[in-house]
Write a protein that holds these residues in place. Structure first.
Motif, PDB file in Angstrom:
ATOM      1  N   VAL A 147      11.066  -0.944  -0.489  1.00 54.42           N
ATOM      2  CA  VAL A 147      11.471   0.441  -0.695  1.00 54.42           C
ATOM      3  C   VAL A 147      11.497   1.142   0.659  1.00 54.42           C
ATOM      4  O   VAL A 147      10.495   1.135   1.376  1.00 54.42           O
ATOM      5  N   LEU A 148      12.637   1.728   0.996  1.00 56.67           N
ATOM      6  CA  LEU A 148      12.785   2.491   2.231  1.00 56.67           C
ATOM      7  C   LEU A 148      12.824   3.964   1.853  1.00 56.67           C
ATOM      8  O   LEU A 148      13.758   4.410   1.186  1.00 56.67           O
ATOM      9  N   CYS A 149      11.792   4.699   2.247  1.00 58.27           N
ATOM     10  CA  CYS A 149      11.688   6.125   1.917  1.00 58.27           C
ATOM     11  C   CYS A 149      12.280   6.975   3.041  1.00 58.27           C
ATOM     12  O   CYS A 149      12.273   6.580   4.201  1.00 58.27           O
ATOM     13  N   LYS A 150      12.751   8.144   2.686  1.00 58.61           N
ATOM     14  CA  LYS A 150      13.352   9.054   3.663  1.00 58.61           C
ATOM     15  C   LYS A 150      12.349   9.547   4.695  1.00 58.61           C
ATOM     16  O   LYS A 150      12.730   9.918   5.797  1.00 58.61           O
ATOM     17  N   ASP A 151      11.042   9.513   4.370  1.00 56.63           N
ATOM     18  CA  ASP A 151      10.023   9.976   5.319  1.00 56.63           C
ATOM     19  C   ASP A 151       9.561   8.884   6.283  1.00 56.63           C
ATOM     20  O   ASP A 151       8.646   9.080   7.060  1.00 56.63           O
ATOM     21  N   GLY A 152      10.206   7.706   6.213  1.00 53.57           N
ATOM     22  CA  GLY A 152       9.874   6.630   7.134  1.00 53.57           C
ATOM     23  C   GLY A 152       9.015   5.526   6.539  1.00 53.57           C
ATOM     24  O   GLY A 152       8.910   4.449   7.118  1.00 53.57           O
ATOM     25  N   ARG A 153       8.387   5.762   5.391  1.00 53.87           N
ATOM     26  CA  ARG A 153       7.606   4.704   4.754  1.00 53.87           C
ATOM     27  C   ARG A 153       8.541   3.614   4.267  1.00 53.87           C
ATOM     28  O   ARG A 153       9.619   3.896   3.752  1.00 53.87           O
ATOM     29  N   LYS A 154       8.094   2.377   4.416  1.00 54.91           N
ATOM     30  CA  LYS A 154       8.847   1.218   3.941  1.00 54.91           C
ATOM     31  C   LYS A 154       7.838   0.245   3.365  1.00 54.91           C
ATOM     32  O   LYS A 154       6.970  -0.242   4.067  1.00 54.91           O
ATOM     33  N   MET A 155       7.942  -0.009   2.063  1.00 54.89           N
ATOM     34  CA  MET A 155       6.887  -0.727   1.347  1.00 54.89           C
ATOM     35  C   MET A 155       7.419  -1.922   0.584  1.00 54.89           C
ATOM     36  O   MET A 155       8.553  -1.916   0.125  1.00 54.89           O
ATOM     37  N   LEU A 156       6.539  -2.902   0.412  1.00 49.48           N
ATOM     38  CA  LEU A 156       6.776  -4.036  -0.471  1.00 49.48           C
ATOM     39  C   LEU A 156       6.025  -3.745  -1.755  1.00 49.48           C
ATOM     40  O   LEU A 156       4.800  -3.577  -1.738  1.00 49.48           O
ATOM     41  N   LYS A 157       6.739  -3.657  -2.885  1.00 51.84           N
ATOM     42  CA  LYS A 157       6.153  -3.290  -4.176  1.00 51.84           C
ATOM     43  C   LYS A 157       6.847  -4.021  -5.318  1.00 51.84           C
ATOM     44  O   LYS A 157       7.901  -4.624  -5.129  1.00 51.84           O
TER      45      LYS A 157
ATOM     46  N   GLY B  51       0.832  -1.197   0.000  1.00 47.69           N
ATOM     47  CA  GLY B  51       0.000   0.000   0.000  1.00 47.69           C
ATOM     48  C   GLY B  51       0.869   1.249   0.000  1.00 47.69           C
ATOM     49  O   GLY B  51       2.045   1.205   0.319  1.00 47.69           O
ATOM     50  N   LYS B  52       0.288   2.388  -0.357  1.00 44.04           N
ATOM     51  CA  LYS B  52       1.077   3.619  -0.460  1.00 44.04           C
ATOM     52  C   LYS B  52       1.573   4.120   0.884  1.00 44.04           C
ATOM     53  O   LYS B  52       2.534   4.871   0.957  1.00 44.04           O
ATOM     54  N   ASP B  53       0.911   3.734   1.963  1.00 43.76           N
ATOM     55  CA  ASP B  53       1.337   4.146   3.298  1.00 43.76           C
ATOM     56  C   ASP B  53       2.002   2.988   4.023  1.00 43.76           C
ATOM     57  O   ASP B  53       1.817   2.797   5.217  1.00 43.76           O
ATOM     58  N   GLY B  54       2.789   2.218   3.286  1.00 38.92           N
ATOM     59  CA  GLY B  54       3.424   1.033   3.840  1.00 38.92           C
ATOM     60  C   GLY B  54       4.341   1.363   4.992  1.00 38.92           C
ATOM     61  O   GLY B  54       4.738   2.496   5.192  1.00 38.92           O
ATOM     62  N   PHE B  55       4.669   0.335   5.740  1.00 38.16           N
ATOM     63  CA  PHE B  55       5.605   0.527   6.836  1.00 38.16           C
ATOM     64  C   PHE B  55       6.434  -0.722   6.986  1.00 38.16           C
ATOM     65  O   PHE B  55       6.118  -1.772   6.468  1.00 38.16           O
ATOM     66  N   PHE B  56       7.517  -0.589   7.675  1.00 40.87           N
ATOM     67  CA  PHE B  56       8.395  -1.693   8.007  1.00 40.87           C
ATOM     68  C   PHE B  56       8.671  -1.540   9.483  1.00 40.87           C
ATOM     69  O   PHE B  56       9.212  -0.527   9.907  1.00 40.87           O
ATOM     70  N   GLU B  57       8.228  -2.492  10.239  1.00 42.76           N
ATOM     71  CA  GLU B  57       8.400  -2.420  11.688  1.00 42.76           C
ATOM     72  C   GLU B  57       9.573  -3.305  12.065  1.00 42.76           C
ATOM     73  O   GLU B  57       9.521  -4.521  11.910  1.00 42.76           O
ATOM     74  N   GLU B  58      10.651  -2.686  12.526  1.00 40.06           N
ATOM     75  CA  GLU B  58      11.824  -3.459  12.886  1.00 40.06           C
ATOM     76  C   GLU B  58      11.682  -4.008  14.293  1.00 40.06           C
ATOM     77  O   GLU B  58      11.110  -3.371  15.162  1.00 40.06           O
ATOM     78  N   MET B  59      12.226  -5.194  14.483  1.00 37.70           N
ATOM     79  CA  MET B  59      12.215  -5.810  15.801  1.00 37.70           C
ATOM     80  C   MET B  59      13.221  -5.087  16.694  1.00 37.70           C
ATOM     81  O   MET B  59      14.132  -4.448  16.218  1.00 37.70           O
ATOM     82  N   GLU B  60      13.047  -5.223  17.967  1.00 41.11           N
ATOM     83  CA  GLU B  60      13.951  -4.597  18.932  1.00 41.11           C
ATOM     84  C   GLU B  60      15.089  -5.552  19.292  1.00 41.11           C
ATOM     85  O   GLU B  60      15.584  -5.537  20.397  1.00 41.11           O
ATOM     86  N   TYR B  61      15.500  -6.376  18.350  1.00 38.64           N
ATOM     87  CA  TYR B  61      16.534  -7.373  18.601  1.00 38.64           C
ATOM     88  C   TYR B  61      17.653  -7.208  17.583  1.00 38.64           C
ATOM     89  O   TYR B  61      17.408  -6.753  16.474  1.00 38.64           O
TER      90      TYR B  61
END
Length: 143
Positions: free
Chosen positions: A86-96, A22-32
């Motif tokens: 895709v890792l964007c400079k504004d924090g979005r991270k998407m699968l595309k 999605g256009k507002d994708g995210f990538f949540e990194e683990m705390e490990y």
């Protein structure tokens, strides 16, 4: 054997987070640290820095389903027609899917036709990592 027929070594690839389409994708990194926390998968990759992420959302269905894992090679430049994180400079991270690349713009698309194509300026993109493919959740080994 030529470069295209290179034999890839099986590697222990750490699962480091989640990625959403999605256009507002995210990538949540683990705390490990890599290799700890959410397990790993064994996968034939040539990239010593390969990582895996779990898929959330449906923008890339039916190719990638929620709960599946994708293996990503950050050290190899993706080509048009390949799937990317895709890792964007504004924090979005998407699968595309990488549709096209121009000097100043990049075209991205979803597999699911319910989602419109997306065009980003290259200046908005921090990096793009090549996706090797999906892994079923049942292949996860706890670390």
């Amino acid at each position: 054997i030529g470069d295209r027929m290179e034999i890839r070594a099986m590697r222990k690839v750490p699962i480091v987070g989640y990625v959403r389409g999605g256009k507002d994708g995210f990538f949540e990194e683990m705390e490990y640290p890599a290799g700890h926390g959410d397990g790993h998968v064994m996968y034939p990759t040539r990239d010593a820095n390969a990582y895996a992420v779990r898929v959330k959302g449906d923008s890339m269905e039916p190719r990638y389903r929620a709960g599946e894992i994708v293996v990503v090679e950050p050290n190899f430049e993706p080509q048009p027609g390949e799937d990317v994180v895709v890792l964007c400079k504004d924090g979005r991270k998407m699968l595309k899917r990488l549709a096209w690349v121009r000097a100043d713009m990049v075209g991205l698309m979803s597999i699911n036709n319910d989602y419109a194509p997306l065009t980003l300026e290259r200046s908005e993109i921090e990096s793009m990592h090549a996706v090797l493919g999906p892994i079923p959740a049942s292949a996860v080994k706890l670390t």
